[in-house]
Design an enzyme around this catalytic site. Structure first.
Site, PDB file in Angstrom:
ATOM      1  N   GLU A  89      97.553 -68.565  95.948  1.00 29.58           N
ATOM      2  CA  GLU A  89      96.232 -67.722  96.682  1.00 29.58           C
ATOM      3  C   GLU A  89      96.299 -67.992  98.005  1.00 29.58           C
ATOM      4  O   GLU A  89      96.941 -68.813  98.612  1.00 29.58           O
ATOM      5  CB  GLU A  89      95.351 -68.657  96.248  1.00 29.58           C
ATOM      6  CG  GLU A  89      94.946 -68.098  94.675  1.00 29.58           C
ATOM      7  CD  GLU A  89      93.821 -69.260  93.949  1.00 29.58           C
ATOM      8  OE1 GLU A  89      93.909 -68.972  92.750  1.00 29.58           O
ATOM      9  OE2 GLU A  89      93.080 -70.060  94.490  1.00 29.58           O
ATOM     10  N   CYS A 110     101.228 -78.369  93.549  1.00 28.13           N
ATOM     11  CA  CYS A 110     101.473 -79.343  94.431  1.00 28.13           C
ATOM     12  C   CYS A 110     101.792 -80.766  93.985  1.00 28.13           C
ATOM     13  O   CYS A 110     101.303 -81.057  92.837  1.00 28.13           O
ATOM     14  CB  CYS A 110     100.262 -79.567  95.478  1.00 28.13           C
ATOM     15  SG  CYS A 110     100.713 -80.658  96.769  1.00 28.13           S
ATOM     16  N   CYS A 114      96.682 -85.756  94.782  1.00 27.30           N
ATOM     17  CA  CYS A 114      95.488 -86.248  95.385  1.00 27.30           C
ATOM     18  C   CYS A 114      94.410 -86.098  94.400  1.00 27.30           C
ATOM     19  O   CYS A 114      94.147 -84.930  93.928  1.00 27.30           O
ATOM     20  CB  CYS A 114      95.249 -85.664  96.743  1.00 27.30           C
ATOM     21  SG  CYS A 114      96.206 -85.636  98.292  1.00 27.30           S
ATOM     22  N   GLY A 155      99.424 -76.453  97.990  1.00 30.26           N
ATOM     23  CA  GLY A 155     100.986 -77.196  98.405  1.00 30.26           C
ATOM     24  C   GLY A 155     100.840 -78.032  99.515  1.00 30.26           C
ATOM     25  O   GLY A 155     100.065 -77.877 100.437  1.00 30.26           O
ATOM     26  N   ASN A 284      84.337 -80.165  98.354  1.00 27.10           N
ATOM     27  CA  ASN A 284      83.974 -79.249  97.434  1.00 27.10           C
ATOM     28  C   ASN A 284      84.193 -79.532  95.840  1.00 27.10           C
ATOM     29  O   ASN A 284      85.147 -79.920  95.613  1.00 27.10           O
ATOM     30  CB  ASN A 284      84.854 -77.940  97.938  1.00 27.10           C
ATOM     31  CG  ASN A 284      84.560 -77.401  99.317  1.00 27.10           C
ATOM     32  OD1 ASN A 284      83.163 -77.555  99.685  1.00 27.10           O
ATOM     33  ND2 ASN A 284      85.424 -77.312 100.177  1.00 27.10           N
ATOM     34  N   CYS A 332      88.246 -75.338 100.582  1.00 27.17           N
ATOM     35  CA  CYS A 332      89.387 -76.089 100.627  1.00 27.17           C
ATOM     36  C   CYS A 332      89.483 -76.953  99.255  1.00 27.17           C
ATOM     37  O   CYS A 332      88.445 -77.438  99.013  1.00 27.17           O
ATOM     38  CB  CYS A 332      88.937 -77.436 101.763  1.00 27.17           C
ATOM     39  SG  CYS A 332      89.060 -76.794 103.333  1.00 27.17           S
TER      40      CYS A 332
END
Ligand code: SAH
Ligand code: SF4
Length: 344
Positions: A89, A110, A114, A155, A284, A332
């Site tokens: 994206e 990625c 996290c 990523g 978010n 984000c």
């Protein structure tokens, strides 16, 4: 056979690929590609026979826009389908003053994982090539003029350093974008920060610190184990010394987790010796993401304000990132969620 795509190539590589053409023709093709042209036919300065020949031998883009969604706040998210059918994206963000920023991806998924990030929860498929990174910029710049670029999409850019640096060379040298208008965001890969300081074109650097409490950081961002805070601090200081620009430290604020007084104090201690601004990003929400068995949650408005004040009281400059594109999952850490999934 898949035709080779020309968009996103450096001028030097385009010269190589089109070596039978005179240099001025190659430059014309490059300029059309830089303008985000939609067909070879539209390259009207070129003789018709050349346009046809190029169309027979090459494709313009290596990606297909498989979905385009717009938010009422001006955010546009493009989902691009790559030649191997994987998807990434690229997002166009718009600030209050109407300036537009392109947010580009560097990997499919990625590997950093996290706990608070949608992209991280997808796992890792592959690195993007440098033309695939530049092509995202060309696609977005054909929508509107872009003031800035942030490498903050899907990523970890510093785990794809070679392609990142080649893309930066095309963006700065060939497309003439000032390095001061480009920001690279990393989760804190020490080796990559040092290499970028030595070799990179001097783009701005942002580091997703999230917390300066070492134990909590390791639980939230597994990459922190191999990149401990003291070494990260030294790498950031090294980058600053080499590149001479203010750094941004990003802190995703997770409700009741990293907004304690002790977190503010730890951040204060971490920034000593660095010239930084701390960018607070209220988390978010991403349905289903948990931390050690408990669902993550957004921080309360009061919690964000209090944390911000605690940092300011220590003399640290703070900015707040307001949510953009949340309704289209273009904000984000939400990249990788398509709207059909979120609303299903
Ligand atoms: N991999 C790089 C760049 C992409 S992530 C990095 O981590 O820096 C871009 C930013 O989004 C990072 O600062 C990251 O901490 C933040 N982020 C990830 N998930 C988020 C979420 N759910 N809400 C808000 N910010 C998030
Ligand atoms: Fe990867 Fe950045 Fe998401 Fe962490 S926050 S998983 S480094 S994209």
């Amino acid at each position: 056979m898949i035709k080779r795509a020309l968009a996103g190539l450096s001028l030097a590589e385009l010269q190589n690929v089109l070596q039978t053409l005179p240099a001025f023709r190659v430059r014309q093709v490059f300029h059309w590609l830089a303008r985000g042209v939609s067909s070879f036919e539209a390259m009207t300065e070129l003789p018709v026979s050349l346009r046809q020949d190029l169309a027979n031998r090459f494709s313009l883009y290596s990606t297909i826009v498989s979905q385009r969604i717009e938010d009422s706040d001006g955010t546009v998210k493009l989902q691009l389908s790559l030649h191997d059918h994987t998807r990434i994206e690229a997002v166009l963000l718009s600030d209050g003053a109407g300036r537009k920023t392109a947010c580009l991806s560097t990997q499919v998924g990625c590997p950093v994982a996290c706990v608070f990030c949608k992209t991280g929860s997808l796992g890792f498929s592959r690195n993007l090539s440098y033309p695939e990174i530049v092509e995202q910029f060309l696609r977005l710049s054909s929508i509107t003029d872009l003031a800035n670029i942030v490498i903050m999409g899907m990523g970890e850019p510093l785990l794809n350093l070679e392609a990142l640096c080649s893309a930066l060379v095309v963006l700065t040298s060939d497309l003439g974008i000032s390095r001061r208008r480009i920001t690279i965001s990393t989760s804190g890969i020490v080796k990559g920060i040092r290499e970028l300081a030595d070799k990179g074109p001097g783009a701005r650097l942002a580091c997703s610190l999230t917390t300066a409490d070492p134990a909590l950081r390791e639980r939230l961002m597994p990459i922190a184990r191999a990149n401990p805070l003291p070494r990260l601090h030294d790498a950031l200081a090294y980058y600053q010394q080499k590149q001479g620009q203010r750094l941004t430290l990003e802190a995703v604020l997770l409700g009741n987790l990293n907004t304690r007084e002790t977190d503010a104090a730890a951040l204060g201690a971490f920034v000593r010796g660095l010239d930084v601004v701390i960018n607070l990003i209220p988390w978010n929400p991403i349905p289903g993401l948990c931390f050690e068995g408990k669902p993550l949650r957004e921080p309360r408005v009061r919690e964000v304000e209090r944390f911000s004040t605690l940092l300011e009281q220590q003399g640290i400059p703070v900015t707040r990132r307001f949510r953009k594109g949340a309704s289209i999952a273009g904000a984000c850490g939400q990249l990788g969620v398509m709207v059909s999934e979120t609303t299903a």
